[in-house]
Design a protein around this motif. Sequence first.
Motif, PDB file in Angstrom:
ATOM      1  N   ILE A 155      36.372  43.953  47.744  1.00 54.72           N
ATOM      2  CA  ILE A 155      37.023  45.189  47.308  1.00 54.72           C
ATOM      3  C   ILE A 155      37.044  45.327  45.786  1.00 54.72           C
ATOM      4  CG2 ILE A 155      39.278  46.358  47.220  1.00 54.72           C
ATOM      5  CD1 ILE A 155      39.541  45.725  50.199  1.00 54.72           C
ATOM      6  N   PRO A 156      37.312  44.264  45.002  1.00 56.56           N
ATOM      7  CA  PRO A 156      37.211  44.435  43.546  1.00 56.56           C
ATOM      8  C   PRO A 156      35.844  44.934  43.084  1.00 56.56           C
ATOM      9  CG  PRO A 156      38.384  42.412  44.046  1.00 56.56           C
ATOM     10  CD  PRO A 156      37.844  42.935  45.352  1.00 56.56           C
ATOM     11  N   VAL A 157      34.777  44.458  43.736  1.00 52.65           N
ATOM     12  CA  VAL A 157      33.428  44.921  43.395  1.00 52.65           C
ATOM     13  C   VAL A 157      33.283  46.399  43.742  1.00 52.65           C
ATOM     14  CG1 VAL A 157      30.962  44.624  43.848  1.00 52.65           C
ATOM     15  CG2 VAL A 157      32.461  42.622  43.729  1.00 52.65           C
ATOM     16  N   PHE A 158      33.824  46.788  44.905  1.00 54.62           N
ATOM     17  CA  PHE A 158      33.773  48.181  45.312  1.00 54.62           C
ATOM     18  C   PHE A 158      34.537  49.057  44.316  1.00 54.62           C
ATOM     19  CE2 PHE A 158      35.378  51.859  47.675  1.00 54.62           C
ATOM     20  CZ  PHE A 158      34.220  52.333  48.266  1.00 54.62           C
ATOM     21  N   LEU A 159      35.686  48.577  43.841  1.00 50.72           N
ATOM     22  CA  LEU A 159      36.470  49.327  42.865  1.00 50.72           C
ATOM     23  C   LEU A 159      35.722  49.471  41.541  1.00 50.72           C
ATOM     24  CD1 LEU A 159      40.034  47.876  43.535  1.00 50.72           C
ATOM     25  CD2 LEU A 159      39.228  50.172  44.067  1.00 50.72           C
ATOM     26  N   GLN A 160      34.995  48.426  41.147  1.00 52.44           N
ATOM     27  CA  GLN A 160      34.179  48.523  39.932  1.00 52.44           C
ATOM     28  C   GLN A 160      33.099  49.593  40.098  1.00 52.44           C
ATOM     29  OE1 GLN A 160      32.831  44.490  39.396  1.00 52.44           O
ATOM     30  NE2 GLN A 160      34.903  43.717  39.072  1.00 52.44           N
ATOM     31  N   ILE A 173      40.317  49.272  52.822  1.00 53.80           N
ATOM     32  CA  ILE A 173      40.743  47.907  53.134  1.00 53.80           C
ATOM     33  C   ILE A 173      40.312  47.492  54.536  1.00 53.80           C
ATOM     34  CG2 ILE A 173      43.024  48.683  53.942  1.00 53.80           C
ATOM     35  CD1 ILE A 173      42.360  45.398  52.066  1.00 53.80           C
ATOM     36  N   THR A 174      40.244  48.447  55.474  1.00 53.06           N
ATOM     37  CA  THR A 174      39.879  48.113  56.849  1.00 53.06           C
ATOM     38  C   THR A 174      38.376  48.126  57.082  1.00 53.06           C
ATOM     39  OG1 THR A 174      40.081  50.427  57.532  1.00 53.06           O
ATOM     40  CG2 THR A 174      42.047  49.034  57.743  1.00 53.06           C
ATOM     41  N   GLY A 201      37.684  57.460  47.231  1.00 56.44           N
ATOM     42  CA  GLY A 201      38.116  56.454  48.183  1.00 56.44           C
ATOM     43  C   GLY A 201      39.500  56.673  48.757  1.00 56.44           C
ATOM     44  N   SER A 202      40.166  57.781  48.374  1.00 57.15           N
ATOM     45  CA  SER A 202      41.532  57.994  48.855  1.00 57.15           C
ATOM     46  C   SER A 202      41.592  58.590  50.259  1.00 57.15           C
ATOM     47  CB  SER A 202      42.308  58.889  47.879  1.00 57.15           C
ATOM     48  OG  SER A 202      41.679  60.157  47.740  1.00 57.15           O
ATOM     49  N   GLY A 203      40.461  59.054  50.777  1.00 54.93           N
ATOM     50  CA  GLY A 203      40.432  59.544  52.153  1.00 54.93           C
ATOM     51  C   GLY A 203      40.301  61.045  52.296  1.00 54.93           C
ATOM     52  N   LYS A 204      39.809  61.736  51.268  1.00 53.94           N
ATOM     53  CA  LYS A 204      39.690  63.198  51.324  1.00 53.94           C
ATOM     54  C   LYS A 204      38.707  63.633  52.413  1.00 53.94           C
ATOM     55  CE  LYS A 204      38.447  63.606  46.971  1.00 53.94           C
ATOM     56  NZ  LYS A 204      38.442  62.162  46.624  1.00 53.94           N
ATOM     57  N   THR A 205      37.558  62.960  52.494  1.00 51.32           N
ATOM     58  CA  THR A 205      36.554  63.321  53.490  1.00 51.32           C
ATOM     59  C   THR A 205      37.099  63.141  54.900  1.00 51.32           C
ATOM     60  OG1 THR A 205      34.748  62.689  52.004  1.00 51.32           O
ATOM     61  CG2 THR A 205      34.241  62.817  54.358  1.00 51.32           C
ATOM     62  N   THR A 206      37.699  61.996  55.145  1.00 53.09           N
ATOM     63  CA  THR A 206      38.273  61.727  56.468  1.00 53.09           C
ATOM     64  C   THR A 206      39.345  62.746  56.814  1.00 53.09           C
ATOM     65  OG1 THR A 206      37.822  59.355  56.279  1.00 53.09           O
ATOM     66  CG2 THR A 206      39.495  60.015  57.877  1.00 53.09           C
TER      67      THR A 206
END
Length: 398
Positions: free
Chosen positions: A212-217, A204-205, A41-46
């Motif tokens: 987002i907490p669910v996504f982080l889980q 976040i956008t 989720g840190s943006g490597k693909t983008t």
Amino acid sequence: MDILFSNFNNLLSQIDDNFFRYLFTEIDWNQRMIAIKGPRGSGKTTLMLQRIKYGIKPKSNEALYFSADHYWFYTHNLVETTTTFYQNGGRFLFIDEVHKYPNWSRELKNIYDSFPDLKVVFSSSSALDIYRGESDLSRRVITYELPGMSFREYLYLTQGHNFAAFSLSEVQNSHSEITREVNSKLQPLPAFKEYLKRGYLPIITESNPETIPVFLQQIINTIVDSDLAFIADYNAGTAYKVKKLLGVLAESVPFKPNVSSIARKIETSRDSVYEWLTQLEKARLLNFLIAEGKGISLLQKPDKVYMENTNLFYALKENPEIGSIRETFLLNQLKNLKKEIRLPKSGDFLVDDLVIEVGGKNKDASQVKPPENYLIAADEIEHGFGKKVPLWVFGMMY
């Protein structure tokens, strides 16, 4: 290979240039083989797709992006695919999630040695030790780490304010100028509170903030069940115990771990706890702090354990303690700068010869018996004075 190009072109059409992670301009893209490691989720693909679209601007069939877990590789291998790509004019290859491919290191070495004018960029989980694969890539690959966003990047992404990044020395000596510049454009404290809860990853956008907490889980589950399963050969039983360990830690970090007590709680051995702690730290789910004067070695008990970032706290614990959040944030930002941080005899963090104490707006030096070179990182203030620096300013360093 039509399916790979079709998928690549579809993804590329959705990429824009509204926001670039800071690492985009720091990578030496002229290297023949580049690895980009980072948490999910840190943006490597983008980042890779932006490099193709706005950096290379390739001719037809000259560049290709794919994920190494694409079903194409059920019946094809990397070397075969790269050979076909190269023979048809390909010169820029971007491979995502390389740790999902069983023979990644051996085949990347073969690709490097076979195609001298081919540039390869690949991404992987933070937990992957690129230099300990089956083949020696140490002389062939340049590695970069992409952490989650700083507070500075969060302001750029969500509010369009692209402030310069400041060094730790500038934060220490020029924080009044920094706070005046930021406060002239926005009120930082409401944005900082939101960042601590759910602003560490660029998603976040793209998501409802409440989800987002669910996504982080889900990210945590994927890291343990999938990434570490590939890298550390976890089975289902091991993955369950590792997640149980993470749950135990989330209830009490930052704390000085009692490994024997933790081992009893999750019904495993001390050696397993040491091993899993190390793997969770490499996977960017935990951060460790070692006391000053101690050496650093594998399977060494850290003096304090922290969650890697504050968003994880809010995903794993309903009402995290604010003092823990503040310390976690500052350690995270300093670690992401590649600083060596130690636990000092007095104060919270030792960076080089600088001691930093973290606290609320009323925190002062009388509580820490500091040396001459110290700072107070104080939350809930917009401006600092002297050695008292607003905590949020430490989020403006990358």
